[in-house]
Motif scaffolding. Structure first.
Motif, PDB file in Angstrom:
ATOM      1  N   ASP A 185       0.822  -1.218   0.000  1.00 38.60           N
ATOM      2  CA  ASP A 185       0.000   0.000   0.000  1.00 38.60           C
ATOM      3  C   ASP A 185       0.853   1.264   0.000  1.00 38.60           C
ATOM      4  OD1 ASP A 185       0.914  -0.368   2.621  1.00 38.60           O
ATOM      5  OD2 ASP A 185      -0.900   0.460   3.530  1.00 38.60           O
ATOM      6  N   TYR A 186       2.138   1.113  -0.323  1.00 37.43           N
ATOM      7  CA  TYR A 186       3.035   2.275  -0.459  1.00 37.43           C
ATOM      8  C   TYR A 186       2.509   3.188  -1.566  1.00 37.43           C
ATOM      9  CZ  TYR A 186       7.546   4.653  -1.535  1.00 37.43           C
ATOM     10  OH  TYR A 186       8.554   5.562  -1.772  1.00 37.43           O
ATOM     11  N   GLN A 187       2.453   4.497  -1.305  1.00 33.87           N
ATOM     12  CA  GLN A 187       1.925   5.391  -2.336  1.00 33.87           C
ATOM     13  C   GLN A 187       2.712   6.699  -2.497  1.00 33.87           C
ATOM     14  OE1 GLN A 187      -2.219   6.245  -1.614  1.00 33.87           O
ATOM     15  NE2 GLN A 187      -1.904   6.941   0.484  1.00 33.87           N
ATOM     16  N   SER A 188       3.962   6.708  -2.008  1.00 28.83           N
ATOM     17  CA  SER A 188       4.819   7.839  -2.352  1.00 28.83           C
ATOM     18  C   SER A 188       5.116   7.779  -3.849  1.00 28.83           C
ATOM     19  CB  SER A 188       6.114   7.815  -1.548  1.00 28.83           C
ATOM     20  OG  SER A 188       5.857   8.048  -0.178  1.00 28.83           O
ATOM     21  N   THR A 189       5.318   8.944  -4.458  1.00 32.69           N
ATOM     22  CA  THR A 189       5.384   9.019  -5.925  1.00 32.69           C
ATOM     23  C   THR A 189       6.546   9.890  -6.389  1.00 32.69           C
ATOM     24  OG1 THR A 189       2.983   8.751  -6.158  1.00 32.69           O
ATOM     25  CG2 THR A 189       4.140   9.789  -7.992  1.00 32.69           C
ATOM     26  N   LEU A 190       7.292   9.362  -7.367  1.00 29.67           N
ATOM     27  CA  LEU A 190       8.248  10.173  -8.113  1.00 29.67           C
ATOM     28  C   LEU A 190       7.552  10.632  -9.378  1.00 29.67           C
ATOM     29  CD1 LEU A 190      11.065  11.334  -8.719  1.00 29.67           C
ATOM     30  CD2 LEU A 190      11.644   9.112  -9.755  1.00 29.67           C
ATOM     31  N   ARG A 191       7.497  11.938  -9.589  1.00 25.57           N
ATOM     32  CA  ARG A 191       6.775  12.479 -10.739  1.00 25.57           C
ATOM     33  C   ARG A 191       7.743  13.213 -11.663  1.00 25.57           C
ATOM     34  NH1 ARG A 191       1.541  16.639 -10.790  1.00 25.57           N
ATOM     35  NH2 ARG A 191       0.649  15.805 -12.714  1.00 25.57           N
ATOM     36  N   LEU A 192       7.798  12.767 -12.899  1.00 22.37           N
ATOM     37  CA  LEU A 192       8.582  13.441 -13.930  1.00 22.37           C
ATOM     38  C   LEU A 192       7.654  14.420 -14.640  1.00 22.37           C
ATOM     39  CD1 LEU A 192      10.227  10.233 -15.501  1.00 22.37           C
ATOM     40  CD2 LEU A 192      10.741  11.346 -13.307  1.00 22.37           C
ATOM     41  N   LEU A 193       8.112  15.660 -14.789  1.00 19.47           N
ATOM     42  CA  LEU A 193       7.245  16.715 -15.319  1.00 19.47           C
ATOM     43  C   LEU A 193       7.867  17.388 -16.527  1.00 19.47           C
ATOM     44  CD1 LEU A 193       6.544  17.900 -11.771  1.00 19.47           C
ATOM     45  CD2 LEU A 193       4.644  17.658 -13.356  1.00 19.47           C
ATOM     46  N   HIS A 194       7.041  17.623 -17.535  1.00 17.51           N
ATOM     47  CA  HIS A 194       7.432  18.360 -18.739  1.00 17.51           C
ATOM     48  C   HIS A 194       6.401  19.446 -18.982  1.00 17.51           C
ATOM     49  CE1 HIS A 194       7.333  18.551 -23.398  1.00 17.51           C
ATOM     50  NE2 HIS A 194       8.157  19.465 -22.933  1.00 17.51           N
ATOM     51  N   TYR A 195       6.804  20.692 -18.742  1.00 22.22           N
ATOM     52  CA  TYR A 195       5.937  21.838 -19.028  1.00 22.22           C
ATOM     53  C   TYR A 195       6.150  22.233 -20.483  1.00 22.22           C
ATOM     54  CZ  TYR A 195       5.627  21.984 -13.957  1.00 22.22           C
ATOM     55  OH  TYR A 195       5.414  21.658 -12.635  1.00 22.22           O
ATOM     56  N   LEU A 196       5.068  22.400 -21.186  1.00 24.49           N
ATOM     57  CA  LEU A 196       5.127  22.568 -22.635  1.00 24.49           C
ATOM     58  C   LEU A 196       5.775  23.895 -23.017  1.00 24.49           C
ATOM     59  CD1 LEU A 196       1.529  21.300 -23.483  1.00 24.49           C
ATOM     60  CD2 LEU A 196       3.642  19.973 -23.238  1.00 24.49           C
ATOM     61  N   PRO A 197       6.517  23.919 -24.136  1.00 22.42           N
ATOM     62  CA  PRO A 197       7.063  25.197 -24.613  1.00 22.42           C
ATOM     63  C   PRO A 197       5.927  26.141 -24.982  1.00 22.42           C
ATOM     64  CG  PRO A 197       7.350  23.463 -26.256  1.00 22.42           C
ATOM     65  CD  PRO A 197       6.869  22.794 -25.013  1.00 22.42           C
ATOM     66  N   MET A 198       6.179  27.423 -24.820  1.00 28.18           N
ATOM     67  CA  MET A 198       5.150  28.422 -25.028  1.00 28.18           C
ATOM     68  C   MET A 198       5.388  29.185 -26.326  1.00 28.18           C
ATOM     69  SD  MET A 198       3.040  28.254 -22.492  1.00 28.18           S
ATOM     70  CE  MET A 198       3.218  26.461 -22.626  1.00 28.18           C
ATOM     71  N   PRO A 199       4.328  29.530 -27.059  1.00 28.90           N
ATOM     72  CA  PRO A 199       4.487  30.325 -28.285  1.00 28.90           C
ATOM     73  C   PRO A 199       4.973  31.734 -27.960  1.00 28.90           C
ATOM     74  CG  PRO A 199       2.164  30.109 -27.712  1.00 28.90           C
ATOM     75  CD  PRO A 199       2.907  29.193 -26.795  1.00 28.90           C
ATOM     76  N   GLU A 200       5.512  32.402 -28.954  1.00 24.83           N
ATOM     77  CA  GLU A 200       6.067  33.735 -28.729  1.00 24.83           C
ATOM     78  C   GLU A 200       5.000  34.786 -28.472  1.00 24.83           C
ATOM     79  OE1 GLU A 200       9.143  34.774 -28.297  1.00 24.83           O
ATOM     80  OE2 GLU A 200       9.781  32.685 -28.393  1.00 24.83           O
ATOM     81  N   ASN A 201       3.809  34.557 -28.978  1.00 25.76           N
ATOM     82  CA  ASN A 201       2.753  35.543 -28.746  1.00 25.76           C
ATOM     83  C   ASN A 201       2.301  35.500 -27.279  1.00 25.76           C
ATOM     84  OD1 ASN A 201       1.726  32.895 -29.622  1.00 25.76           O
ATOM     85  ND2 ASN A 201      -0.277  33.765 -29.175  1.00 25.76           N
ATOM     86  N   GLU A 202       1.620  36.532 -26.848  1.00 31.63           N
ATOM     87  CA  GLU A 202       1.157  36.638 -25.470  1.00 31.63           C
ATOM     88  C   GLU A 202       0.227  35.468 -25.142  1.00 31.63           C
ATOM     89  OE1 GLU A 202       1.375  38.477 -21.794  1.00 31.63           O
ATOM     90  OE2 GLU A 202       2.400  39.009 -23.646  1.00 31.63           O
TER      91      GLU A 202
END
Length: 338
Positions: A185-202
Motif C-alpha cells: 500500500d506504499y503510495q509515495s510518488t516520483l513524478r517526472l514533469l514536462h511543461y510545454l514550450p510556449m508560443p512567442e505571442n502573449e
C-alpha cells in the motif's frame, strides 16, 4: 475579482484552493536554505532550522543532501528522453485511475483555475508499475535509473520527516514506518514533469503551467534545472484571506538544490502547526525563456492503510488512502468544469 470558496469539494483544503486563482503581486524574496552535512551529529540544529522554515515560510531548500548532482542530471536526461517519445508511444503507459502511476497529458485541472495545467507528467508509484516501464529499446536504462533515484529521494525525505516527527512528539521513525517502501500500500510518488514550450505571442491569461495549489502529501521535494524558472511561492503561515493581493516569490532554480514544502497531509498530521504552502508555476513573460521546462518531484505520501491524526486530535482520523483519493479525484479530470 476574488474567487469565493464553494462546497463543491469535500475537504476544507480543496474548498480553500478554489480561492487561489488570481495573479497576485510578485516581489523578491528568499527561501531558507538548509544544509544536511553531518546529519546525525547536527540533528538538533537541523531540526530547529527545518521547524522554523516549515512554520514561518512553509518552503525550504536542501543542500549538501548526499545525492550527487551528476545523478540528478542523469535522471533529467532520461526524463527528457521519455517525453520526447511520440504521443502514441507514451500512450502505451497510461495513468492508472486512482493509483497515481503512468503518463498523463494536460489532464490535471486545478480547483484554483478550472483550466488544464500546460504540462504532461509520468508518475512512478512502485506497487502499480506493472506494464508501465518503457523497455531498454524505448528509453535505455530508464527503469533502473528512476528506481534508484526514487529510493535516494525517499531516503532524504525520511531524514527530514524524522526531524518533524520528533518535534511533534512522535517516535523518530514514525513517518519512515508510515512511508514503508516494502508494503503493497506504499503510495509515495516520483513524478517526472514536462511543461510545454510556449508560443512567442502573449499567452492566454487563463492558462498556467501549474495553477496555484497546495500539495496533498506530507513532504514535496522538487529538483529544477538552471535557466528553467517559473516556480513561485506564496509564503507565510496562513493561506487564507489574501485573494488577488497575494504576494508571490520566485524560486530561482539551481543545480543540486532540492526545493521542499510541507503538504496538506502533514499539516493535518501536525494539527496545523506545520503549514502547507501555496505555490504555482506561472507562464513565461515576454522576453523570458519560453522553451520546455522539466522538473522532478518526489512526494512523500503515507501508505494507504496508515491513519492520519495529529497528537492533539484536532481532526477526526482519516486513512491516507481516502485522503489522497479525494485530492487526486479533485485535480484530475477529462476537462475543466464550466
Amino acid at each position: 475579482m476574488v474567487n469565493t470558496p464553494t462546497q463543491e469539494y469535500g475537504l476544507k483544503e480543496l474548498q480553500l484552493e478554489t480561492t487561489f486563482g488570481g495573479f497576485g503581486v510578485e516581489t523578491a524574496g528568499e527561501i531558507p536554505m538548509i544544509g544536511l552535512t553531518d546529519f546525525d551529529n547536527r540533528r538538533e540544529e537541523i531540526t530547529d532550522q527545518l521547524w522554523r522554515a516549515a512554520t514561518d515560510v512553509g518552503f525550504f531548500q536542501l543542500v549538501n543532501h548526499g545525492l550527487p548532482t551528476e545523478e540528478i542530471h542523469r535522471a533529467f536526461r532520461l526524463s527528457e528522453a521519455f517525453f520526447e517519445l511520440p504521443s502514441e508511444q507514451k500512450a502505451a503507459f497510461p495513468l492508472k485511475k486512482g493509483l497515481n502511476a503512468g503518463w498523463e497529458f494536460m489532464s490535471q485541472v486545478r480547483p484554483s483555475t478550472r483550466t488544464a495545467d500546460q504540462k504532461e507528467s509520468f508518475q512512478i508509484t512502485l506497487p502499480h508499475m506493472d506494464d508501465l516501464w518503457p523497455n531498454q529499446t524505448v528509453v535505455p536504462e530508464f527503469q533502473r535509473v528512476m528506481l534508484d533515484f526514487e529510493y535516494r529521494a525517499w531516503q532524504i525525505g525520511m531524514q527530514v520527516l524524522s526531524c518533524f516527527a520528533e518535534r511533534l512528539g512522535f517516535e523518530r521513525d514514525f513517518f519512515t514506518e508510515a512511508h514503508d517502501r516494502c508494503q503493497p500500500d506504499y503510495q509515495s510518488t516520483l513524478r517526472l514533469l514536462h511543461y510545454l514550450p510556449m508560443p512567442e505571442n502573449e499567452p492566454d491569461a487563463s492558462l498556467w503551467r501549474a495553477g496555484a495549489h497546495t500539495d496533498f502529501d506530507c513532504l514535496s521535494m522538487v529538483f529544477q534545472q538552471e535557466g528553467q524558472g517559473g516556480l513561485q511561492v506564496s509564503p507565510g503561515k496562513d493561506a487564507e484571506g489574501a485573494g488577488d493581493n497575494r504576494v508571490w516569490h520566485s524560486v530561482i532554480p539551481h543545480d543540486g538544490v532540492i526545493t521542499c514544502n510541507v503538504g496538506d497531509m502533514l499539516m493535518r498530521w501536525s494539527d496545523d502547526q506545520l503549514k502547507s504552502t501555496l505555490h504555482r508555476v506561472r507562464m513565461p513573460k515576454p522576453g523570458e525563456y519560453r522553451g520546455p521546462r522539466y522538473s522532478l518531484a518526489f512526494f512523500c505520501q503515507a501508505n494507504k492503510e496508515v491513519m492520519i491524526q495529529g497528537p492533539a486530535g484536532k481532526y477526526a482520523p482519516i486513512s491516507a488512502a481516502d485522503y489522497l483519493l479525494q485530492r487526486i479525484q479533485a485535480n484530475f479530470a477529462e476537462k475543466a468544469k464550466p
